[in-house]
Design a protein around this motif. Structure first.
Motif, PDB file in Angstrom:
ATOM      1  N   LYS A  50     -15.874  -9.144  12.871  1.00 39.33           N
ATOM      2  CA  LYS A  50     -14.548  -9.172  12.256  1.00 39.33           C
ATOM      3  C   LYS A  50     -14.447  -8.054  11.230  1.00 39.33           C
ATOM      4  N   TYR A  51     -13.227  -7.517  11.107  1.00 34.69           N
ATOM      5  CA  TYR A  51     -12.960  -6.579  10.032  1.00 34.69           C
ATOM      6  C   TYR A  51     -12.405  -7.361   8.846  1.00 34.69           C
ATOM      7  N   VAL A  52     -13.083  -7.246   7.715  1.00 33.76           N
ATOM      8  CA  VAL A  52     -12.705  -7.953   6.500  1.00 33.76           C
ATOM      9  C   VAL A  52     -11.972  -6.992   5.571  1.00 33.76           C
ATOM     10  N   VAL A  53     -10.800  -7.419   5.122  1.00 36.28           N
ATOM     11  CA  VAL A  53      -9.964  -6.594   4.252  1.00 36.28           C
ATOM     12  C   VAL A  53     -10.011  -7.184   2.845  1.00 36.28           C
ATOM     13  N   ASN A  54     -10.310  -6.381   1.864  1.00 37.01           N
ATOM     14  CA  ASN A  54     -10.438  -6.899   0.492  1.00 37.01           C
ATOM     15  C   ASN A  54      -9.102  -6.945  -0.231  1.00 37.01           C
ATOM     16  N   GLN A  55      -8.055  -7.292   0.507  1.00 38.75           N
ATOM     17  CA  GLN A  55      -6.716  -7.468  -0.048  1.00 38.75           C
ATOM     18  C   GLN A  55      -6.246  -8.872   0.329  1.00 38.75           C
ATOM     19  N   THR A  56      -5.283  -9.388  -0.403  1.00 39.35           N
ATOM     20  CA  THR A  56      -4.689 -10.672  -0.058  1.00 39.35           C
ATOM     21  C   THR A  56      -3.256 -10.455   0.430  1.00 39.35           C
ATOM     22  N   ILE A  57      -2.711 -11.477   1.076  1.00 35.74           N
ATOM     23  CA  ILE A  57      -1.301 -11.469   1.480  1.00 35.74           C
ATOM     24  C   ILE A  57      -0.633 -12.571   0.663  1.00 35.74           C
ATOM     25  N   PRO A  58      -0.091 -12.241  -0.505  1.00 36.52           N
ATOM     26  CA  PRO A  58       0.337 -13.261  -1.484  1.00 36.52           C
ATOM     27  C   PRO A  58       1.443 -14.189  -1.008  1.00 36.52           C
ATOM     28  N   THR A  59       2.448 -13.651  -0.301  1.00 36.68           N
ATOM     29  CA  THR A  59       3.590 -14.475   0.092  1.00 36.68           C
ATOM     30  C   THR A  59       3.853 -14.319   1.580  1.00 36.68           C
ATOM     31  N   PHE A  60       4.735 -15.165   2.100  1.00 35.60           N
ATOM     32  CA  PHE A  60       5.054 -15.162   3.519  1.00 35.60           C
ATOM     33  C   PHE A  60       5.800 -13.901   3.937  1.00 35.60           C
ATOM     34  N   SER A  61       6.373 -13.185   2.990  1.00 38.13           N
ATOM     35  CA  SER A  61       7.096 -11.956   3.315  1.00 38.13           C
ATOM     36  C   SER A  61       6.258 -10.706   3.073  1.00 38.13           C
ATOM     37  N   ASP A  62       5.032 -10.872   2.597  1.00 32.12           N
ATOM     38  CA  ASP A  62       4.145  -9.730   2.387  1.00 32.12           C
ATOM     39  C   ASP A  62       3.377  -9.411   3.666  1.00 32.12           C
ATOM     40  N   MET A  70      -5.270   2.879  17.982  1.00 32.13           N
ATOM     41  CA  MET A  70      -5.782   2.334  19.235  1.00 32.13           C
ATOM     42  C   MET A  70      -7.309   2.288  19.258  1.00 32.13           C
ATOM     43  N   GLY A  71      -7.925   2.152  18.073  1.00 27.06           N
ATOM     44  CA  GLY A  71      -9.378   2.090  17.991  1.00 27.06           C
ATOM     45  C   GLY A  71     -10.043   3.448  17.893  1.00 27.06           C
ATOM     46  N   ASN A  72      -9.258   4.489  17.764  1.00 30.28           N
ATOM     47  CA  ASN A  72      -9.812   5.845  17.734  1.00 30.28           C
ATOM     48  C   ASN A  72     -10.147   6.334  16.333  1.00 30.28           C
ATOM     49  N   VAL A  73      -9.767   5.562  15.318  1.00 24.63           N
ATOM     50  CA  VAL A  73     -10.164   5.894  13.945  1.00 24.63           C
ATOM     51  C   VAL A  73     -10.700   4.624  13.297  1.00 24.63           C
ATOM     52  N   ALA A  74     -11.513   4.791  12.278  1.00 25.82           N
ATOM     53  CA  ALA A  74     -12.021   3.640  11.535  1.00 25.82           C
ATOM     54  C   ALA A  74     -10.846   2.937  10.860  1.00 25.82           C
ATOM     55  N   PRO A  75     -10.716   1.622  11.000  1.00 17.79           N
ATOM     56  CA  PRO A  75      -9.574   0.910  10.408  1.00 17.79           C
ATOM     57  C   PRO A  75      -9.469   1.147   8.907  1.00 17.79           C
ATOM     58  N   ARG A  76      -8.255   1.377   8.462  1.00 21.72           N
ATOM     59  CA  ARG A  76      -8.032   1.569   7.024  1.00 21.72           C
ATOM     60  C   ARG A  76      -6.658   1.050   6.646  1.00 21.72           C
ATOM     61  N   VAL A  77      -6.515   0.621   5.417  1.00 24.28           N
ATOM     62  CA  VAL A  77      -5.241   0.136   4.896  1.00 24.28           C
ATOM     63  C   VAL A  77      -4.363   1.330   4.567  1.00 24.28           C
ATOM     64  N   VAL A  78      -3.112   1.276   5.026  1.00 22.48           N
ATOM     65  CA  VAL A  78      -2.145   2.332   4.718  1.00 22.48           C
ATOM     66  C   VAL A  78      -0.849   1.682   4.255  1.00 22.48           C
ATOM     67  N   ALA A 329     -12.541  -7.772  15.549  1.00 25.99           N
ATOM     68  CA  ALA A 329     -12.782  -6.343  15.766  1.00 25.99           C
ATOM     69  C   ALA A 329     -12.214  -5.854  17.091  1.00 25.99           C
ATOM     70  N   ASP A 330     -12.104  -6.752  18.083  1.00 25.91           N
ATOM     71  CA  ASP A 330     -11.595  -6.306  19.381  1.00 25.91           C
ATOM     72  C   ASP A 330     -10.086  -6.117  19.405  1.00 25.91           C
ATOM     73  N   LEU A 331      -9.419  -6.326  18.269  1.00 23.07           N
ATOM     74  CA  LEU A 331      -7.970  -6.131  18.202  1.00 23.07           C
ATOM     75  C   LEU A 331      -7.576  -4.716  17.773  1.00 23.07           C
TER      76      LEU A 331
END
Length: 372
Positions: A50-62, A70-78, A329-331
């Motif tokens: 699994k990819y773990v993100v050190n951010q939270t999703i505070p509300t239902f609209s966030d 498409m898996g061609n770059v290392a996942p990153r938050v943008v 990770a397979d997503l």
């Protein structure tokens, strides 16, 4: 949208039993707003598949946007602005939404406005699964100010949650004189294909023939495998009737896939036809995430019609825990970008209520809705 006849059962298939509790505070003291949480510097780390993100999703609209290309770059938050700077270079952007989820729809509206701001010649159109091709004239009348929204909703056969989910984006298009493509095949025709298979197309004539794709691509491949796997897991639709022969079961599976494909091919044809008349126009298309995940479904069928188009997908993922955000990770190959959003509330918490729901709705699910 997955084939209408399996829509309800799909919801049931993902239900899990889990009790929740709520606390009631009868204090009369005025409450103080909680201080806004400060998010740490974003990081995405691979841990046990699994990819773990050190951010939270505070509300239902966030939401959190993850770039994966498409898996061609290392996942990153943008952020959204960086995302749109990239998506602005594509011919068609698919928004694979979680139907009715406020975060999905908020991101759609902001994206449509952002793409318009980035368009030098302001040639932008909105394409929607949520309106049928047969109702294009109703949508055009609404955009021209000839009818009101209630008529659009009634005569245009808008989805029940139109006002909360799709109104903002349609209103943006109306305000700036942009086209809205009613891209979907009529629901009754989907049912007909589910009953008769692709042969249904042969008996259509006149205007109704133009409401469904000229050709259904039902060949073997990753999309068919994915759909049949879904069908196997969906409650009430796994073709497990012991009275059917294996040949009959296989025929039912094929017709169900053909019905699904009738949606994909028709939406693809709707955009293809529009671009033939309006070359150079960028399209943002909204559909359920299944239709565009992995650039399959509607995306690959549009690519079949015009291999030169540059296509992108934003894929919505409902995370398990908004306070401890992660995704499989397979997503990473589901889209150029992943939209991480809060999970929706459970429809049921007791098995007895699930069973009652299945019993109450089974007749509607199995009913033949073919009206042509």
């Amino acid at each position: 949208m997955i084939h209408r006849k399996i829509k309800t059962a799909c919801l049931v298939s993902v239900m899990a039993l889990n009790l929740s509790a709520c606390n009631y505070d009868n204090s009369t003291e005025p409450s103080q707003p909680a201080p806004e949480a400060v998010q740490p510097a974003a990081s995405v780390t691979l841990v046990d598949g699994k990819y773990v993100v050190n951010q939270t999703i505070p509300t239902f609209s966030d939401y959190i946007i993850i770039e994966t290309q498409m898996g061609n770059v290392a996942p990153r938050v943008v952020d959204l602005e960086e995302t749109l700077d990239d998506l602005a270079a594509y011919d068609v952007i698919f928004m694979g939404e979680a139907h009715g989820h406020v975060a999905s729809h908020l991101m759609q509206t902001k994206s449509f406005a952002g793409l318009y701001a980035r368009s030098k010649d302001k040639k932008l159109a909105l394409s929607m699964e949520q309106f049928e091709r047969s109702q294009q004239n109703i949508m055009d009348q609404y955009l021209a100010g000839e009818i009101g929204e209630q008529v659009l909703r009634d005569d245009g056969k808008a989805w029940d949650h139109y006002r909360s989910s799709y109104r903002p984006t349609v209103e943006f298009a109306k305000r700036y004189g942009l086209s809205v493509i009613a891209a979907e095949v009529p629901a009754g025709m989907v049912s007909c294909v589910g009953e008769e298979g692709p042969a249904f197309l042969d008996r259509l004539e006149g205007e109704p023939r133009s409401w469904i794709a000229d050709e259904l691509h039902t060949q073997d491949g990753p999309y068919k495998i994915k759909y049949l796997d879904f069908l196997k897991k969906a409650a009430g639709h796994n073709v497990s009737d012991p009275n059917l022969t294996e040949e009959q079961k296989e025929e039912k599976r094929f017709k169900s896939f053909a019905a699904q494909v009738s949606r994909d091919d028709t939406m693809a044809m709707s955009m293809f036809d529009y671009l033939k008349v309006n070359p150079g126009t960028q399209i943002m298309h909204t559909n359920g995430s299944f239709h565009s995940a992995g650039l399959l479904g509607t995306v690959e069928r549009l690519k079949m019609r015009n291999p030169n188009l540059k296509l992108a997908n934003v894929h919505s993922i409902l995370v398990d825990d908004p306070d401890n955000v992660s995704f499989d990770a397979d997503l990473v190959g589901e889209g150029q970008y992943l939209l991480l959003i809060q999970p929706t509330p459970k429809n049921f918490v007791k098995m007895e209520n699930i069973n009652k729901f299945i019993e109450r709705t089974k007749g509607a699910i199995d009913k033949n809705l073919c009206s042509y």
